[in-house]
Design an enzyme around this catalytic site. Structure first.
Site, PDB file in Angstrom:
ATOM      1  N   TRP A 103      29.236  84.241  50.616  1.00  0.00           N
ATOM      2  CA  TRP A 103      30.559  84.742  50.218  1.00  0.00           C
ATOM      3  C   TRP A 103      30.533  85.474  48.887  1.00  0.00           C
ATOM      4  CZ3 TRP A 103      33.416  85.861  53.959  1.00  0.00           C
ATOM      5  CH2 TRP A 103      33.509  85.030  55.080  1.00  0.00           C
ATOM      6  N   ASP A 173      36.713  82.532  43.749  1.00  0.00           N
ATOM      7  CA  ASP A 173      37.090  82.399  45.156  1.00  0.00           C
ATOM      8  C   ASP A 173      37.023  80.903  45.462  1.00  0.00           C
ATOM      9  OD1 ASP A 173      37.217  82.206  47.901  1.00  0.00           O
ATOM     10  OD2 ASP A 173      35.582  83.629  48.300  1.00  0.00           O
ATOM     11  N   LYS A 197      41.363  77.235  55.302  1.00  0.00           N
ATOM     12  CA  LYS A 197      40.421  76.130  55.125  1.00  0.00           C
ATOM     13  C   LYS A 197      41.153  74.874  54.642  1.00  0.00           C
ATOM     14  CE  LYS A 197      37.151  79.408  55.731  1.00  0.00           C
ATOM     15  NZ  LYS A 197      36.544  80.429  54.987  1.00  0.00           N
TER      16      LYS A 197
END
Ligand code: PLP
Length: 361
Positions: A103, A173, A197
């Protein structure tokens, strides 16, 4: 066919049962309005109340100071890979990025369209199983911000401390670990998280940003990609993802009812601790991440005999333990243990793993 399923998917992930039941009860008729939240104008007093309550609850559970704005936007976490540099660079040349897995790698690649992004440190040489030693980071004091991924969802690697980067604003993030522990928001310039999530249904992204860091973007930046647009309009410049906003609000209330982020932290530690202990006690299962950086949220693991993987996954599914496949890019298995996963789900997984090992060795 109706039986308990524990969904270990990384996202869209399971939501708390109490939240789903409340949403179900309110689905056709919210608060005696005779309509569903899905059918309400985003500008109606009813929806504004829902939206404001959700923000107030998030501010309360995370202790977000007034100097920070909270945005509820669409576009997913990945759009923030571009919006962050578009809105925070100002007249600086670039920003600093930590590369700790898939990511953060994607975020860096996207950000490079907008400026000179510098790699502060990379975990690539040890296959992203560890976070590079802070002493070796090459930080630039002129950087607009320092960016890192708090929890690498695919690799299963987590920062257990907020990195100290001096005066440069920190951007993170936090898609797969937000709301899993108390957090000192004042240590950050910007925090973002895709909802699917640990917040709510897919389609919503939450951004918490220190207002003074938001620049008016250059004229060629589309209106909807400017934080300023959403700050000025309270996220009502156009139609926001209203139902997801409402669902996220139910999750924030649920967290409050459960004892807030201290309770979430305690549970996350206990759940992941049990699973890592089971993996470490066995020669049959393996997790490659250095012990100091193991994720409490996503636990990837492999089998000593790779050929047993598909049996593991299909037998687990039959036992009600679903979505244990690792990310398509890495294979193996992965158990995601977000807030909504009850401890009994982890107990069931650990018991299944012991039984499977016994049967196949
Ligand atoms: C899932 C995930 C993303 C991507 O989220 P989208 O909403 O699909 O864009 C980004 N970062 C992290 C850490 C993630 O876990």
């Amino acid at each position: 066919m109706k039986h308990t399923v524990f969904n270990f998917g990384a996202g869209p992930a399971m939501l708390p049962k109490e939240v789903m039941e409340r949403a179900q009860a309110e689905m056709l008729d919210w608060n005696s309005t005779g309509i569903s939240v899905m059918e309400m104008s985003h500008r109606s007093p009813e929806f504004i109340r829902i939206a404001e309550q959700a923000e107030a609850d998030l501010r309360e559970i995370m202790s977000i100071p007034e100097s920070y704005k909270v945005l509820f936007l669409s576009g997913g976490a990945s759009l923030q890979f571009a919006m962050v540099p578009m809105n925070l660079l100002g007249n600086r040349k670039g920003a600093d990025y930590l590369h700790t897995g898939i990511w953060s790698g994607k975020a860096l690649e996207e950000a490079r369209h907008f400026g000179e992004m510098k790699l502060v440190a990379s975990g690539k040489e040890y296959n992203f199983t560890s976070i590079p030693d802070r002493k070796k980071w090459e930080l630039d004091t002129d950087a607009a911000y320092v960016y890192y991924t708090a929890n690498e969802t695919i690799g299963g690697l987590e920062f257990h401390e907020i990195p100290d980067v001096g005066q440069v604003p920190l951007v993170t993030d936090m898609t797969s670990s937000i709301l899993s522990m108390p957090l000192d928001v004042t240590k950050f310039g910007l925090i973002f998280a895709g909802a699917q999530k640990n917040i709510g249904p897919a389609g919503l992204t939450v951004i918490i940003v220190r207002e003074d860091l938001v620049h008016t973007p250059s004229a060629n930046v589309p209106t909807l990609l400017a934080y300023e647009t959403h700050i000025k309009s309270k996220c009502m410049y156009n139609t926001p993802p209203t139902y997801n906003w409402y669902m996220s609000g139910l999750v924030f209330q649920w967290i409050k009812d459960q004892g807030g982020l201290d309770a979430m932290a305690e549970r996350s530690k206990s759940k992941s601790g049990k699973l890592y202990a089971a993996i470490d006690a066995s020669e049959f299962y393996n997790n490659p991440i250095s012990h100091d950086h193991r994720s409490r949220m996503n636990v990837p693991f492999t089998l000593a005999d790779e050929n047993l993987e598909s049996s593991f996954i299909s037998e687990a599914r039959k036992a009600g333990l679903t979505a244990l496949e690792g990310h398509r890019s890495v294979g193996g298995m992965r158990a995601s243990l977000y807030n909504a996963m009850p401890e009994t789900g982890v107990d069931a997984l650990v018991a299944f793993m012991a039984d499977f090992e016994q049967r196949y060795t």
